[in-house]
Motif scaffolding. Sequence first.
Motif, short mmCIF file in Angstrom:
data_model
loop_
_atom_site.label_atom_id
_atom_site.label_comp_id
_atom_site.label_asym_id
_atom_site.label_seq_id
_atom_site.Cartn_x
_atom_site.Cartn_y
_atom_site.Cartn_z
N VAL A 159 74.41 26.40 -16.51
CA VAL A 159 73.94 25.69 -17.70
C VAL A 159 74.65 24.34 -17.78
O VAL A 159 75.88 24.25 -17.71
CB VAL A 159 74.20 26.51 -18.97
CG1 VAL A 159 73.85 25.70 -20.22
CG2 VAL A 159 73.38 27.81 -18.94
N VAL A 176 72.44 21.39 -23.65
CA VAL A 176 71.78 22.06 -24.77
C VAL A 176 71.22 20.98 -25.68
O VAL A 176 71.91 19.99 -25.98
CB VAL A 176 72.76 22.94 -25.56
CG1 VAL A 176 72.05 23.60 -26.75
CG2 VAL A 176 73.38 23.99 -24.67
N VAL A 179 75.30 28.18 -30.41
CA VAL A 179 75.80 27.46 -29.24
C VAL A 179 77.12 28.07 -28.79
O VAL A 179 77.35 28.29 -27.60
CB VAL A 179 75.97 25.96 -29.55
CG1 VAL A 179 76.72 25.25 -28.42
CG2 VAL A 179 74.60 25.30 -29.75
N CYS A 222 76.86 29.48 -25.15
CA CYS A 222 77.40 28.53 -24.18
C CYS A 222 78.91 28.32 -24.29
O CYS A 222 79.48 27.52 -23.55
CB CYS A 222 76.70 27.18 -24.30
SG CYS A 222 74.91 27.27 -24.02
N GLY A 253 75.71 18.53 -25.05
CA GLY A 253 74.66 18.87 -25.99
C GLY A 253 74.44 17.84 -27.07
O GLY A 253 75.28 16.96 -27.30
N ILE A 302 67.90 25.13 -23.68
CA ILE A 302 69.10 25.33 -22.87
C ILE A 302 68.70 25.08 -21.43
O ILE A 302 67.82 25.76 -20.88
CB ILE A 302 69.67 26.74 -23.06
CG1 ILE A 302 70.03 26.96 -24.54
CG2 ILE A 302 70.89 26.96 -22.17
CD1 ILE A 302 70.46 28.37 -24.87
#
Length: 325
Positions: free
Chosen positions: A146, A149, A191, A195, A229, A246
Amino acid sequence: MTIRWGILGCGEAAEVKSGPALRQVSGSQVTAVMRRDTSKAEDYARRHGVGRWHGDAGALIGDGDVDAVYLATPPHMHLEYGLEVCAAGKPLLVERPMGRNEEEAAALAGAFEAARLPLFAAYYRRALPRFAKAKEIIDAGVLGTVTSVHYRLCHPRLHWAPDPATEWRVRPEVSGGGFFVDFGCHVVDLVDFLCGPIDEVSGHVRSGPGGLPEGDVVMSFRTASGVLGAGAWCFATGMRDDALDIVGTRGRMRLRIYWNHRIELDGDFGSRRLSCPDPPHVYTPFVEEIVSALADRPTPVGSAAAAVRANRVMDTVLGRKAEVR
């Protein structure tokens, strides 16, 4: 073991979200409720089969038939009532945000930690099927690593010109801010859940019509694991939009926080659409986790430490303290 709950503040949330779950989940029951207007507390109790009602917070907290307290008042009462619950030696489930600011949230968390008592914040969305599934997808590496975001919400709450005399959510002395604090805390917590904790954040805020707080809010952030993000909230509009994207090295996952229960996956693995409907009462999976935790089985939901982090991030975005680092 059955947890006997006392509900402190049996208003809207306790009526349609949390109350049914606290009454219906196995190992959980509501034995007493409190509201300053005793007639309304009695009405709630009679309609929902609760045996005791009070018009005073101290009476509910000290009730011998109450093992744990669910605090469902607006945020300005969370610290005062929460400390009373702590002094009584009882576990607490407190509505979100846990305080009007980080200072209040940290004070409450510190008191319960010192007393070695359970404290949970009602970030119930962590336990909903689509967010539990999203966590599973991320942890399984479906998206690859990842990297970012992105969130946006458009909602006509201020477009409806709420009256601060009747809508406490736009009174900072009661709520801690405006609709960003009310809506945004869920996103910040999710979040954190999906994450990892946010450790760098900055933001900009513009007032809404008539000077109401938080008409437009934007924030940029980085998590402790390096995910970048951004988020944007607009409450002074006539439209609705809600999307959490995401993005990873293999593809993207899109979720809706509020208005859609579907997960959309697109990437080098193709396209998938997963339906993850909410239960009839959205607090049910969360309450199941809390009851489990009170029986000494660890749970990833309701973390007081994560709730303090959510308040810290919002304080920074709203310019109430130096940038989080």
